[in-house]
Motif scaffolding. Sequence first.
Motif, PDB file in Angstrom:
ATOM      1  N   THR A 118       1.177  -1.338  -0.049  1.00  0.00           N
ATOM      2  CA  THR A 118      -0.463   0.226   0.145  1.00  0.00           C
ATOM      3  C   THR A 118       0.982   1.093   0.081  1.00  0.00           C
ATOM      4  O   THR A 118       2.377   1.081   0.074  1.00  0.00           O
ATOM      5  CB  THR A 118      -1.274   0.290   1.558  1.00  0.00           C
ATOM      6  OG1 THR A 118       0.164   0.321   2.623  1.00  0.00           O
ATOM      7  CG2 THR A 118      -1.933  -0.884   1.012  1.00  0.00           C
ATOM      8  N   ILE A 119       0.937   2.187   0.095  1.00  0.00           N
ATOM      9  CA  ILE A 119       1.234   3.343  -0.118  1.00  0.00           C
ATOM     10  C   ILE A 119       1.924   3.628   1.718  1.00  0.00           C
ATOM     11  O   ILE A 119       2.794   3.824   1.470  1.00  0.00           O
ATOM     12  CB  ILE A 119       0.355   4.690   0.034  1.00  0.00           C
ATOM     13  CG1 ILE A 119      -1.183   5.370   0.649  1.00  0.00           C
ATOM     14  CG2 ILE A 119       0.087   5.267  -1.570  1.00  0.00           C
ATOM     15  CD1 ILE A 119      -1.482   6.033   0.449  1.00  0.00           C
ATOM     16  N   LYS A 120       1.579   2.788   1.994  1.00  0.00           N
ATOM     17  CA  LYS A 120       2.845   2.666   3.949  1.00  0.00           C
ATOM     18  C   LYS A 120       3.953   1.564   3.595  1.00  0.00           C
ATOM     19  O   LYS A 120       4.346   1.188   4.185  1.00  0.00           O
ATOM     20  CB  LYS A 120       1.257   2.955   4.815  1.00  0.00           C
ATOM     21  CG  LYS A 120       0.683   3.589   5.490  1.00  0.00           C
ATOM     22  CD  LYS A 120       0.073   3.033   6.518  1.00  0.00           C
ATOM     23  CE  LYS A 120      -1.173   3.252   6.425  1.00  0.00           C
ATOM     24  NZ  LYS A 120      -2.358   2.862   7.524  1.00  0.00           N
ATOM     25  N   GLY A 121       3.614   1.058   2.927  1.00  0.00           N
ATOM     26  CA  GLY A 121       4.250   0.061   1.744  1.00  0.00           C
ATOM     27  C   GLY A 121       3.562  -1.539   2.318  1.00  0.00           C
ATOM     28  O   GLY A 121       3.067  -1.354   1.722  1.00  0.00           O
ATOM     29  N   ILE A 122       4.759  -2.507   2.379  1.00  0.00           N
ATOM     30  CA  ILE A 122       3.906  -3.663   2.789  1.00  0.00           C
ATOM     31  C   ILE A 122       3.434  -3.893   3.946  1.00  0.00           C
ATOM     32  O   ILE A 122       3.800  -3.751   4.951  1.00  0.00           O
ATOM     33  CB  ILE A 122       5.249  -4.895   2.286  1.00  0.00           C
ATOM     34  CG1 ILE A 122       6.240  -4.822   0.889  1.00  0.00           C
ATOM     35  CG2 ILE A 122       4.666  -6.198   2.633  1.00  0.00           C
ATOM     36  CD1 ILE A 122       7.191  -5.571   0.392  1.00  0.00           C
ATOM     37  N   VAL A 123       2.098  -4.565   3.891  1.00  0.00           N
ATOM     38  CA  VAL A 123       1.179  -4.480   4.516  1.00  0.00           C
ATOM     39  C   VAL A 123       1.238  -5.697   5.421  1.00  0.00           C
ATOM     40  O   VAL A 123       0.591  -6.364   6.572  1.00  0.00           O
ATOM     41  CB  VAL A 123       0.281  -3.978   5.135  1.00  0.00           C
ATOM     42  CG1 VAL A 123       0.460  -2.733   5.242  1.00  0.00           C
ATOM     43  CG2 VAL A 123      -0.867  -4.117   3.492  1.00  0.00           C
ATOM     44  N   GLY A 124       1.807  -7.024   4.222  1.00  0.00           N
ATOM     45  CA  GLY A 124       1.240  -8.662   5.121  1.00  0.00           C
ATOM     46  C   GLY A 124       1.609  -8.903   3.369  1.00  0.00           C
ATOM     47  O   GLY A 124       1.849  -8.318   2.163  1.00  0.00           O
ATOM     48  N   VAL A 125       1.396 -10.256   3.731  1.00  0.00           N
ATOM     49  CA  VAL A 125       1.019 -11.585   2.358  1.00  0.00           C
ATOM     50  C   VAL A 125      -0.303 -12.099   1.906  1.00  0.00           C
ATOM     51  O   VAL A 125      -0.692 -11.965   2.913  1.00  0.00           O
ATOM     52  CB  VAL A 125       2.167 -11.797   2.281  1.00  0.00           C
ATOM     53  CG1 VAL A 125       4.441 -11.266   2.058  1.00  0.00           C
ATOM     54  CG2 VAL A 125       2.747 -13.504   3.375  1.00  0.00           C
ATOM     55  N   VAL A 126       0.057 -12.308   0.780  1.00  0.00           N
ATOM     56  CA  VAL A 126      -1.064 -13.458   0.335  1.00  0.00           C
ATOM     57  C   VAL A 126      -0.402 -14.857  -0.088  1.00  0.00           C
ATOM     58  O   VAL A 126       0.259 -13.961  -0.706  1.00  0.00           O
ATOM     59  CB  VAL A 126      -1.976 -12.720  -0.754  1.00  0.00           C
ATOM     60  CG1 VAL A 126      -3.174 -13.314  -1.142  1.00  0.00           C
ATOM     61  CG2 VAL A 126      -2.105 -11.287  -0.860  1.00  0.00           C
ATOM     62  N   ILE A 127      -1.243 -15.756   0.506  1.00  0.00           N
ATOM     63  CA  ILE A 127      -0.200 -16.629  -0.440  1.00  0.00           C
ATOM     64  C   ILE A 127      -1.965 -17.558  -1.468  1.00  0.00           C
ATOM     65  O   ILE A 127      -3.153 -17.521  -0.450  1.00  0.00           O
ATOM     66  CB  ILE A 127      -0.300 -17.875   0.855  1.00  0.00           C
ATOM     67  CG1 ILE A 127       1.032 -16.752   1.823  1.00  0.00           C
ATOM     68  CG2 ILE A 127       0.064 -18.695   0.663  1.00  0.00           C
ATOM     69  CD1 ILE A 127       1.512 -17.385   3.538  1.00  0.00           C
ATOM     70  N   LEU A 128      -1.175 -17.975  -2.082  1.00  0.00           N
ATOM     71  CA  LEU A 128      -2.719 -18.624  -2.562  1.00  0.00           C
ATOM     72  C   LEU A 128      -2.157 -19.977  -3.026  1.00  0.00           C
ATOM     73  O   LEU A 128      -0.781 -20.660  -3.432  1.00  0.00           O
ATOM     74  CB  LEU A 128      -2.731 -17.996  -4.484  1.00  0.00           C
ATOM     75  CG  LEU A 128      -3.440 -18.251  -5.195  1.00  0.00           C
ATOM     76  CD1 LEU A 128      -5.082 -17.217  -4.763  1.00  0.00           C
ATOM     77  CD2 LEU A 128      -2.648 -17.469  -6.562  1.00  0.00           C
TER      78      LEU A 128
END
Length: 369
Positions: A118-128
């Motif tokens: 996001t504009i704040k940087g990396i906020v987490g990860v999505v695992i597919l």
Amino acid sequence: MTRKLKFNSIRNIEILTQEKNKAEAIIESISDGILVIDKFFKIELINRAAQNIFDVKEKYVFQQHILELIYNKEIFEMAKNSMKDNEIGFSKKFVDLNIQRGENKLEYCRVYVHSMKTIKGIVGVVILLQNITKLKEIEMVKSEFVSTVSHEFRTPLTSMNMSIELLLKESLGSLNLEQKELLLILKEEEKRLRNLVEDLLDLSKIESGRIELKFMPHRLNELYEIVYNSLKIQLENNKINFKFQDVKNLPKVRIDINKISWVMINLISNAIRYVDHNGKGRIEVLAKKINEKILIEVRDNGIGIEKQYQERIFDKFMRIESENTPATTGTGLGLSISREIIKSHSGEIWVKSVINEGSQFFFTLDSVY
Ligand code: ADP
């Protein structure tokens, strides 16, 4: 005025709620599993498909650490790496996960990890999580078929070879020049077919996990010595400038030395084919340590590989045929076998190349402390 503002803000909340519900419905209806984790590796979202894969209910895993749900070091490393702003170039694209269902049933999932920016940087990860059980089953049947057919080819090929040798030795009567030439062509073709059969057998063994790897800690110098001894004559005959970079200060690697030397010999033999043979050809092997991995590079200044082929050359039977490509006798299996061997060492292999400038083949190995 205040009434109007209030009305607008209620309307905005309604729109936002609608959008949120829509996004949730989409995520729930996707047949692939989706997991979202926050910066502290805590589970924030798990859709229905992912709950089915792991046979869990959302309320029991919400806010749990990801390792409590998926105890897999590689996936955790991928997630950790994705959280960093400066992802390391060779981070894995996916990992195949085996999930035991009941006593005899195994399911396979391909796991992809993407960072959420996001504009704040990396906020987490999505695992597919993609269920690839059917694909794996088809692959196994195919691999078994190839292995059986290749095996059946071996015996007739051996007797063909013996007959050709006997005829060439003129044990059954003398031959004229034309007969000899024909037999020599036959011998070459038989050799080509035998190589193909051996390569196919090797590949199907590794793919199906039927090959037993002997992992041991080795110095890179030990590996380089084996590789150099088997390529020495080829390199000298072709007047190629060849160099191993000094690796004295690098830690040992945990490998099956026969298999990894096979990979290096294959990469260097390929490079030999595609560099200049009149003194200008240069091949160099470099190595460096990145985190817990050793990155090895085989670099050449040969004809290079077009961008469109750079991923595909690792596929079975893929050979680039063009006016600039020398007519060579490879089987198109070398790089697929190399990829399987590197995969069995939990590593990655890839290429960077510029046409007419050269190619750089990279692969990673686990270092030992
Ligand atoms: P083979 O060498 O038996 O044809 P490989 O799987 O080892 O099969 O290689 C596949 C193809 O990739 C080769 O046929 C060649 O077109 C291309 N290739 C591999 N290495 C190089 C290289 N160093 N430079 C240019 N092309 C290469």
